[in-house]
Design an enzyme around this catalytic site. Structure first.
Site, PDB file in Angstrom:
ATOM      1  N   ALA A   1       3.058  -0.660   4.826  1.00 55.78           N
ATOM      2  CA  ALA A   1       2.589  -0.689   6.216  1.00 55.78           C
ATOM      3  C   ALA A   1       2.053  -2.055   6.636  1.00 55.78           C
ATOM      4  CB  ALA A   1       1.522   0.385   6.425  1.00 55.78           C
TER       5      ALA A   1
ATOM      6  N   TYR B   1      11.366   8.823   1.150  1.00 53.34           N
ATOM      7  CA  TYR B   1      11.340   7.740   0.160  1.00 53.34           C
ATOM      8  C   TYR B   1      12.034   8.077  -1.158  1.00 53.34           C
ATOM      9  CZ  TYR B   1       7.911   5.776   3.365  1.00 53.34           C
ATOM     10  OH  TYR B   1       7.285   5.274   4.479  1.00 53.34           O
TER      11      TYR B   1
ATOM     12  N   GLU C   1      12.362  -9.500   2.300  1.00 50.59           N
ATOM     13  CA  GLU C   1      11.617  -8.309   2.731  1.00 50.59           C
ATOM     14  C   GLU C   1      12.478  -7.081   2.459  1.00 50.59           C
ATOM     15  OE1 GLU C   1      10.597  -8.426   6.926  1.00 50.59           O
ATOM     16  OE2 GLU C   1      10.302  -6.246   6.980  1.00 50.59           O
TER      17      GLU C   1
ATOM     18  N   HIS D   1      12.696  -2.624   2.375  1.00 49.98           N
ATOM     19  CA  HIS D   1      12.155  -1.296   2.666  1.00 49.98           C
ATOM     20  C   HIS D   1      13.098  -0.254   2.097  1.00 49.98           C
ATOM     21  CE1 HIS D   1       9.225  -3.150   5.236  1.00 49.98           C
ATOM     22  NE2 HIS D   1      10.208  -3.845   5.771  1.00 49.98           N
TER      23      HIS D   1
ATOM     24  N   PRO E   1       0.795  -1.220   0.000  1.00 50.89           N
ATOM     25  CA  PRO E   1       0.000   0.000   0.000  1.00 50.89           C
ATOM     26  C   PRO E   1       0.835   1.280   0.000  1.00 50.89           C
ATOM     27  CG  PRO E   1      -0.063  -1.056   2.160  1.00 50.89           C
ATOM     28  CD  PRO E   1       0.558  -2.039   1.205  1.00 50.89           C
ATOM     29  N   ASN E   2       0.323   2.233  -0.754  1.00 52.73           N
ATOM     30  CA  ASN E   2       0.846   3.600  -0.854  1.00 52.73           C
ATOM     31  C   ASN E   2       2.137   3.710  -1.656  1.00 52.73           C
ATOM     32  OD1 ASN E   2      -1.216   4.858   0.821  1.00 52.73           O
ATOM     33  ND2 ASN E   2      -0.312   3.703   2.503  1.00 52.73           N
TER      34      ASN E   2
ATOM     35  N   ARG F   1       5.039  11.055  -2.507  1.00 52.12           N
ATOM     36  CA  ARG F   1       4.855  10.780  -1.088  1.00 52.12           C
ATOM     37  C   ARG F   1       6.160  10.987  -0.314  1.00 52.12           C
ATOM     38  NH1 ARG F   1       4.722   4.629   1.171  1.00 52.12           N
ATOM     39  NH2 ARG F   1       4.028   5.144   3.259  1.00 52.12           N
TER      40      ARG F   1
ATOM     41  N   ARG G   1      13.045   4.999  12.442  1.00 51.43           N
ATOM     42  CA  ARG G   1      11.794   5.761  12.366  1.00 51.43           C
ATOM     43  C   ARG G   1      10.913   5.462  13.586  1.00 51.43           C
ATOM     44  NH1 ARG G   1       9.271   5.058   6.636  1.00 51.43           N
ATOM     45  NH2 ARG G   1       8.100   6.881   7.383  1.00 51.43           N
TER      46      ARG G   1
HETATM   47  C1  DQA Z   1       8.271   1.127   3.758  1.00 48.30           C
HETATM   48  C2  DQA Z   1       8.335   1.370   5.261  1.00 48.30           C
HETATM   49  C3  DQA Z   1       6.981   1.163   5.902  1.00 48.30           C
HETATM   50  O1  DQA Z   1       7.056   1.407   7.305  1.00 48.30           O
HETATM   51  C4  DQA Z   1       5.960   2.111   5.308  1.00 48.30           C
HETATM   52  O2  DQA Z   1       4.685   1.865   5.855  1.00 48.30           O
HETATM   53  C5  DQA Z   1       5.929   2.068   3.830  1.00 48.30           C
HETATM   54  C6  DQA Z   1       7.196   1.990   3.095  1.00 48.30           C
HETATM   55  C7  DQA Z   1       9.614   1.456   3.064  1.00 48.30           C
HETATM   56  O3  DQA Z   1       9.786   1.015   1.922  1.00 48.30           O
HETATM   57  O4  DQA Z   1      10.455   2.146   3.632  1.00 48.30           O
HETATM   58  O5  DQA Z   1       4.888   2.179   3.209  1.00 48.30           O
HETATM   59  O6  DQA Z   1       7.990  -0.246   3.523  1.00 48.30           O
END
Ligand code: DQA
Length: 145
Positions: free
Chosen positions: A77, A24, A98, A100, A11-12, A19, A107
């Site tokens: 998230a 990011y 995984e 990020h 998401p997002n 964003r 954070r």
């Molecule tokens: C994220 C980190 C997550 O905490 C956040 O909710 C995201 C992006 C990252 O790529 O840094 O949506 O996964």
């Protein structure tokens, strides 16, 4: 046929570029897609690159990646909340890395817990877009190990 890596985004992440660029970066998801696909191709892999804001769709896509060379998963998230993604990762044979973009440990405290880390093959975070490229390299290294 070339082995395939699935790159799944939660998401997002469709909002990348707009964003919180201070967190990011300025690149859009489609720019990231090009970089990651080119990188996978340079390592001899085909790629499937997807994004969804819906948890169940990510579950379906993890199942669809069962027979692939591996999954690069930025669950956004849902990383911090999803037992469904935890169970989906456990249910498939393909290794899941995984990733990020941001360093989640630098954070808010609610980002320090991941429901998926215990069932991921490994975790890469904090290297911006390079987190994705490092994850592709990690999957390639697993197959040659
Ligand atoms: C994220 C980190 C997550 O905490 C956040 O909710 C995201 C992006 C990252 O790529 O840094 O949506 O996964």
């Amino acid at each position: 046929m070339a082995p395939t890596i699935h790159i799944l985004n939660g998401p997002n992440l469709n909002r990348l570029g707009l964003r919180e660029p201070g967190v990011y970066g300025a690149q859009t998801l489609s720019e990231i897609e090009s970089l990651v696909r080119d990188h996978a191709a340079s390592r001899g892999y085909g790629s499937v690159f997807r994004q969804s804001n819906h948890e169940g769709e990510l579950v379906d896509w993890l199942h669809a990646a069962n027979d692939s060379a591996g999954v690069v998963l930025n669950a956004g998230a849902y990383t911090h909340t999803s037992i469904a993604l935890h169970d989906a990762i456990r249910s498939i044979d393909a290794p899941v890395v995984e990733v990020h973009i941001s360093n989640v440990f630098a954070r808010e405290a609610f980002r320090h817990h991941s429901t998926i880390s215990p069932v991921a093959r490994g975790v890469i975070c904090g290297f911006g877009v390079h987190s994705y490229l490092l994850a592709v390299d990690a999957l390639a290294a697993l197959r040659t190990a």
